[in-house]
Write a protein that holds these residues in place. Sequence first.
Motif, mmCIF file in Angstrom:
data_model
loop_
_atom_site.group_PDB
_atom_site.id
_atom_site.type_symbol
_atom_site.label_atom_id
_atom_site.label_comp_id
_atom_site.label_asym_id
_atom_site.label_seq_id
_atom_site.Cartn_x
_atom_site.Cartn_y
_atom_site.Cartn_z
ATOM 1 N N GLU A 205 43.221 -0.783 53.158
ATOM 2 C CA GLU A 205 41.858 0.000 54.285
ATOM 3 C C GLU A 205 41.589 -0.642 55.119
ATOM 4 O O GLU A 205 40.764 0.436 56.375
ATOM 5 C CB GLU A 205 41.011 -0.455 53.063
ATOM 6 N N GLU A 206 41.887 -2.035 55.699
ATOM 7 C CA GLU A 206 41.438 -2.313 56.885
ATOM 8 C C GLU A 206 42.335 -2.007 57.780
ATOM 9 O O GLU A 206 42.465 -1.361 59.073
ATOM 10 C CB GLU A 206 42.178 -3.963 56.765
ATOM 11 N N THR A 207 43.896 -1.739 57.144
ATOM 12 C CA THR A 207 45.349 -0.968 58.367
ATOM 13 C C THR A 207 44.865 0.342 58.569
ATOM 14 O O THR A 207 44.716 0.915 59.548
ATOM 15 C CB THR A 207 46.124 -0.863 57.351
ATOM 16 N N ARG A 208 44.122 1.275 57.050
ATOM 17 C CA ARG A 208 43.096 2.603 57.586
ATOM 18 C C ARG A 208 42.099 2.449 58.596
ATOM 19 O O ARG A 208 42.369 3.453 59.596
ATOM 20 C CB ARG A 208 43.060 2.527 56.497
ATOM 21 N N ARG A 209 41.696 1.589 58.628
ATOM 22 C CA ARG A 209 40.042 1.516 59.554
ATOM 23 C C ARG A 209 41.271 1.626 60.777
ATOM 24 O O ARG A 209 40.704 2.549 62.078
ATOM 25 C CB ARG A 209 39.276 0.600 58.789
ATOM 26 N N ARG A 210 41.717 0.338 60.758
ATOM 27 C CA ARG A 210 42.389 0.317 62.307
ATOM 28 C C ARG A 210 42.933 1.532 62.952
ATOM 29 O O ARG A 210 42.707 1.745 64.449
ATOM 30 C CB ARG A 210 43.551 -0.413 61.881
ATOM 31 N N GLU A 211 43.337 1.916 62.029
ATOM 32 C CA GLU A 211 44.754 3.834 62.598
ATOM 33 C C GLU A 211 43.376 4.657 63.138
ATOM 34 O O GLU A 211 43.378 5.291 63.739
ATOM 35 C CB GLU A 211 45.730 4.073 61.200
ATOM 36 N N ALA A 213 40.559 4.247 63.746
ATOM 37 C CA ALA A 213 39.617 3.481 65.116
ATOM 38 C C ALA A 213 40.320 4.011 66.162
ATOM 39 O O ALA A 213 40.024 3.857 67.118
ATOM 40 C CB ALA A 213 39.185 1.809 64.833
ATOM 41 N N ASP A 214 42.239 3.716 65.804
ATOM 42 C CA ASP A 214 43.013 3.551 67.034
ATOM 43 C C ASP A 214 42.979 5.267 67.468
ATOM 44 O O ASP A 214 42.890 5.702 68.529
ATOM 45 C CB ASP A 214 44.541 3.595 66.716
ATOM 46 N N ARG A 215 43.029 6.032 66.014
ATOM 47 C CA ARG A 215 42.775 7.991 66.997
ATOM 48 C C ARG A 215 41.953 8.202 67.248
ATOM 49 O O ARG A 215 41.530 9.216 68.221
ATOM 50 C CB ARG A 215 43.255 8.004 65.382
ATOM 51 N N ARG A 216 40.356 7.540 66.865
ATOM 52 C CA ARG A 216 39.384 7.981 68.170
ATOM 53 C C ARG A 216 38.826 7.599 69.087
ATOM 54 O O ARG A 216 39.178 8.088 70.007
ATOM 55 C CB ARG A 216 38.007 7.645 66.786
ATOM 56 N N ARG A 217 39.736 6.323 69.009
ATOM 57 C CA ARG A 217 39.739 5.785 70.960
ATOM 58 C C ARG A 217 40.808 6.501 71.277
ATOM 59 O O ARG A 217 40.189 7.452 72.755
ATOM 60 C CB ARG A 217 40.475 4.563 70.666
ATOM 61 N N GLU A 218 41.832 7.198 70.632
ATOM 62 C CA GLU A 218 42.675 7.645 71.893
ATOM 63 C C GLU A 218 42.633 9.681 71.911
ATOM 64 O O GLU A 218 42.129 10.311 73.336
ATOM 65 C CB GLU A 218 43.640 8.247 70.898
ATOM 66 N N GLU A 219 41.552 10.289 71.059
ATOM 67 C CA GLU A 219 40.665 11.030 71.069
ATOM 68 C C GLU A 219 39.632 11.237 72.250
ATOM 69 O O GLU A 219 39.367 11.770 72.552
ATOM 70 C CB GLU A 219 39.555 11.703 69.747
ATOM 71 N N ALA A 220 38.653 9.896 72.414
ATOM 72 C CA ALA A 220 38.008 9.894 72.847
ATOM 73 C C ALA A 220 38.746 9.816 74.827
ATOM 74 O O ALA A 220 37.361 10.383 75.622
ATOM 75 C CB ALA A 220 37.096 8.683 72.703
ATOM 76 N N GLU A 221 39.262 8.517 74.725
ATOM 77 C CA GLU A 221 40.881 8.916 75.670
ATOM 78 C C GLU A 221 40.777 10.154 76.205
ATOM 79 O O GLU A 221 40.541 10.369 77.617
ATOM 80 C CB GLU A 221 41.581 7.653 75.446
ATOM 81 N N GLN A 222 41.723 11.141 75.405
ATOM 82 C CA GLN A 222 41.799 12.330 75.944
ATOM 83 C C GLN A 222 40.322 13.103 75.936
ATOM 84 O O GLN A 222 40.891 14.321 77.209
ATOM 85 C CB GLN A 222 42.528 13.187 74.888
#
Length: 236
Positions: A205-211, A213-222
């Motif tokens: 679950e922690e791994t899924r959440r990190r992934e 979060a990483d996806r949302r950060r990448e989308e935000a940066e994009q």
Amino acid sequence: MPEGERHFQAKIRALDALRGYFKRQRRRVYLAAEMPTYYPAEPRFAPDLFAVLEADDTVRDKWVVSAEGKGLDWVLEVHVGGDRKKDAEHNVARYARLGIPEYFLYDRASNRLAVYRLASPEARVYTAVLPNHGLYESRVLGLEVEVDHDRLRFYAGTALLLESDELIARLQEMCAAAQERREEEARLREEADRLREEADQRRAEETRRREEADRRREEAEQEVARLRAELERLKR
């Protein structure tokens, strides 16, 4: 006279405890109860219980001293009723005269034990053995004996020689305890497996959440990059 229950039980319990002990010790000790015994030029007699050291434990119908090559080493008589002189006087003199090293007389009616021993191999008169804190030493058997309530008890050092029913009960208790330990160990293993599974689930679950979060950060940066590019285009 036919023997009663108290006489029979006292004899059989002693035989059972001694036979089990010497078998476990792998010692060559022959034990018998009420077996016809023949000494040269002597009337036949049948002790309640006797032991012969360094003799094979084979099936016999009688003990013939001339054929066996040796006499009895230890005798137990159980007295319950009737003429006590037979056990307490006649047998004391007779067994000493025959050279039997030790004679134990258990008076079941009064729950008392009398012990006699030859002071030397050449002696033909018994010496009475005194108890030590209620325990009588048998040098022949290498054991100590006491009267405990309604039976004779034998000790090897401080270890009590258990009778068959007591051994069975002890083994049943040990088996039950071992089963309880196995069940507890199985429960603990299941609990450990459950905890590991929960830990694995938490890590997943922690791994899924990190992934995520990483996806949302990448989308935000994009999105930020896109907006900046649009802003630059509008400025031109």
